[in-house]
Design an enzyme around this catalytic site. Structure first.
Site, mmCIF file in Angstrom:
data_model
loop_
_atom_site.group_PDB
_atom_site.id
_atom_site.type_symbol
_atom_site.label_atom_id
_atom_site.label_comp_id
_atom_site.label_asym_id
_atom_site.label_seq_id
_atom_site.Cartn_x
_atom_site.Cartn_y
_atom_site.Cartn_z
ATOM 1 N N ASN A 1 -14.207 -16.775 -1.599
ATOM 2 C CA ASN A 1 -15.191 -16.008 -0.843
ATOM 3 C C ASN A 1 -15.714 -16.872 0.299
ATOM 4 O O ASN A 1 -15.336 -18.036 0.443
ATOM 5 C CB ASN A 1 -16.313 -15.487 -1.747
ATOM 6 C CG ASN A 1 -17.132 -16.593 -2.392
ATOM 7 O OD1 ASN A 1 -17.364 -17.653 -1.803
ATOM 8 N ND2 ASN A 1 -17.592 -16.354 -3.615
ATOM 9 N N ARG A 2 -16.566 -16.305 1.105
ATOM 10 C CA ARG A 2 -17.025 -16.981 2.324
ATOM 11 C C ARG A 2 -17.717 -18.306 2.004
ATOM 12 O O ARG A 2 -17.448 -19.323 2.642
ATOM 13 C CB ARG A 2 -17.969 -16.045 3.076
ATOM 14 C CG ARG A 2 -18.416 -16.542 4.439
ATOM 15 C CD ARG A 2 -19.180 -15.442 5.161
ATOM 16 N NE ARG A 2 -19.529 -15.787 6.510
ATOM 17 C CZ ARG A 2 -19.875 -14.910 7.450
ATOM 18 N NH1 ARG A 2 -19.906 -13.625 7.152
ATOM 19 N NH2 ARG A 2 -20.184 -15.294 8.672
ATOM 20 N N ALA A 3 -18.612 -18.298 1.009
ATOM 21 C CA ALA A 3 -19.355 -19.509 0.659
ATOM 22 C C ALA A 3 -18.432 -20.571 0.078
ATOM 23 O O ALA A 3 -18.563 -21.767 0.388
ATOM 24 C CB ALA A 3 -20.462 -19.166 -0.335
ATOM 25 N N GLU A 4 -17.493 -20.153 -0.784
ATOM 26 C CA GLU A 4 -16.556 -21.114 -1.381
ATOM 27 C C GLU A 4 -15.682 -21.760 -0.316
ATOM 28 O O GLU A 4 -15.441 -22.973 -0.344
ATOM 29 C CB GLU A 4 -15.682 -20.397 -2.421
ATOM 30 C CG GLU A 4 -16.427 -19.968 -3.665
ATOM 31 C CD GLU A 4 -15.661 -18.951 -4.490
ATOM 32 O OE1 GLU A 4 -16.073 -18.704 -5.632
ATOM 33 O OE2 GLU A 4 -14.662 -18.376 -3.991
ATOM 34 N N ASP B 1 -13.285 -10.778 -9.841
ATOM 35 C CA ASP B 1 -12.253 -10.614 -10.869
ATOM 36 C C ASP B 1 -11.445 -9.345 -10.627
ATOM 37 O O ASP B 1 -10.215 -9.340 -10.722
ATOM 38 C CB ASP B 1 -12.905 -10.521 -12.262
ATOM 39 C CG ASP B 1 -13.658 -11.772 -12.650
ATOM 40 O OD1 ASP B 1 -13.359 -12.851 -12.101
ATOM 41 O OD2 ASP B 1 -14.549 -11.680 -13.515
#
Length: 491
Positions: A209-212, A278
């Site tokens: 995701n964007r933050a990861e 998921d």
């Protein structure tokens, strides 16, 4: 949702993605929910009092990925580590109820079963309590897990690694599994966690995701274009075939050797994002295993994630639900293409942030015919986004006379929005689209070749800011006026 091959997508959903067999490896969890009502604040402390009504338990973490795959119609083997406790027994029972293979799930007294307990009051999550181990597996346990997994690889169509940073995939197991699977010609899909993505080297596809992604790259998450540029460099460094960045309300971006593709999200009410990732990677892996294109697989995964965020709690998604959502989404996506000038400018800012080339054309498009469809398809080839300025009913009457238009503006806009080539439709009431063109500042302005360049409204403005004018040949003997004439002759 615009699909390249909707027939193939519907067929895949109808037959359970071919009942392919997948292996899921990762951090296994038990998700426990305490459901109740909140009607007062405790006199002991300023906290809400939850009046408990019921308790439920579902498989979580990598086990939730597995149950989503099973619900979609695939055969699933699951591998990971659990404790020797009551939570482990409950988790295994839930997996067996879902017909998920558990041969490669190891139990150990050295680690408890990861358990997340959520208190839900009035359909809102109030508190989460985590009991978990996050240290990497001890070397002997990692070896034992790899030994249990290795015989299963030959009998599956692909391997999915679901990393929740709870230790199972933190050490060397990732690389051992990726190398073993790739040596057998199997695809490997990864839902990553943590700062070190090098352990996913050689996988087929990854879905941060964007933050990861920002954390792994050491870049701010606020500026999307440089973040996606960094994502492509990361894809090349890790030798990935593709990388899919999940962007929440902005949808997903697919990055591969062909470039970037933005798959927008359709607006939905969000109740709980638990398990959305998921569901997304489960649908993506199922679709790719069934032979769908990457673009259609990502679009379907985006839709699936959008469905489950509308529910409270870790949710699974069935193929029939996804098919129903796809049909509903097609109608919603058409309507979502019809924009006010203000909404169009906001959409343009996002497209330009993605580096996309904007094409504009305009017309009455009354009684849409083959000439229109051919013209718009050709126009779309000059960029990544095609915007259509549509004359309002009043504007058409001023141009064509009191008997026109045949179709009202709302109908004409909806028919245009149904075309794959068209990305946005905006209705204008002025005699010409000049003010609209000045506001949009398109990279390419398109008109029919029956115009001369000096006759095209807005051509000077577009060329003045470095844009391009394109005149497209029209199909002969196709036109609304000719159609109306033929209809009158038959009356």
């Amino acid at each position: 949702m615009i699909l390249a091959d909707p027939v193939a997508v519907r067929a895949a959903l109808a037959n359970g993605f071919g009942a392919r067999r997948l292996l899921v490896v990762g951090d296994l969890m038990l998700d426990r929910y305490l459901w109740g009502e909140v009607q007062r604040i405790s006199p002991e402390a300023p906290v809400p009092v939850l009046r408990l009504r019921r308790e439920t338990e579902v498989a979580g973490g990598a086990a939730n990925v597995a149950r989503n795959l099973a619900a979609l119609g695939l055969e699933v083997e699951l591998a990971g580590v659990i404790g020797e406790d009551a939570e482990a027994e409950r988790l295994l029972a839930l997996l067996r109820e879902a017909d998920i293979g558990t041969r490669a799930i190891l139990s150990t007294s050295e680690r408890g079963t990861s358990t997340k307990t959520r208190a839900i009051g009035n359909h809102q999550q109030m508190l989460r309590i985590d009991r978990e181990e996050t240290t990497a597996l001890e070397a002997g346990l990692e070896d034992a897990l790899f030994a249990a997994i290795q015989p299963l690889l030959a009998g599956v169509h692909g391997l999915l690694l679901s990393d929740y940073a709870k230790g199972v995939l933190s050490g060397g197991l990732c690389q051992r599994l990726i190398q073993a699977a790739r040596a057998l010609g199997k695809s490997v899909w990864v839902d990553p966690k943590g700062l070190d993505f090098s352990r996913y080297q050689g996988a087929s596809l990854m879905t941060p995701n964007r933050a990861e992604l920002a954390a792994a790259l050491g870049q701010p998450a606020t500026e999307l274009p440089p973040l996606l540029t960094g994502a492509n460099r990361l894809r090349e460094t890790l030798g990935l075939e593709a990388l899919v960045v999940t962007l929440g309300e902005l949808g997903m971006t697919l990055i591969d050797a062909q470039g970037q593709q933005q798959i927008p999200a359709v607006a939905r009410e969000v109740f709980d994002v638990s398990g959305a990732g998921d569901t997304a990677i489960a649908v993506l892996a199922a679709a790719l295993t069934a032979g769908l294109t990457r673009t259609d697989a990502v679009a379907l995964a985006n839709l699936g994630a959008g469905v489950v965020v509308g529910r409270v709690g870790t949710a699974r998604l069935e193929a029939a639900e996804l098919l129903a959502a796809m049909e509903q989404d097609n109608a919603s996506a058409q309507q979502a293409k019809i924009l006010t000038p203000e909404a169009l400018l906001e959409r343009l800012r996002h497209w330009r942030d993605q580096g996309e080339r904007i094409v504009f054309t305009n017309g009455c498009f009354d009684l849409l015919h083959a000439g229109h469809v051919s013209y718009l398809a050709q126009a779309r080839q000059y960029g990544q986004r095609l915007l259509v300025g549509l004359n309002s009913d009043d504007s058409v009457r001023a141009l064509k006379g009191p008997q026109r238009p045949i179709m009202p503006e709302a109908d004409r806009a909806l028919v245009l929005a149904a075309l794959v080539a068209v990305d946005a439709v905006v209705i204008f009431s002025e005699p010409t689209p000049l003010e609209l063109i000045r506001a949009i500042r398109p990279d390419v302005l398109v008109k029919g070749a029956d115009y001369r360049p000096e006759q095209v409204v807005g051509a000077d403005e577009v060329q003045r800011h470095g844009g391009q004018l394109v005149l497209i040949p029209l199909l002969p003997e196709r036109g609304t006026s000719a159609m109306i004439g033929r209809l009158k002759a038959q009356v």
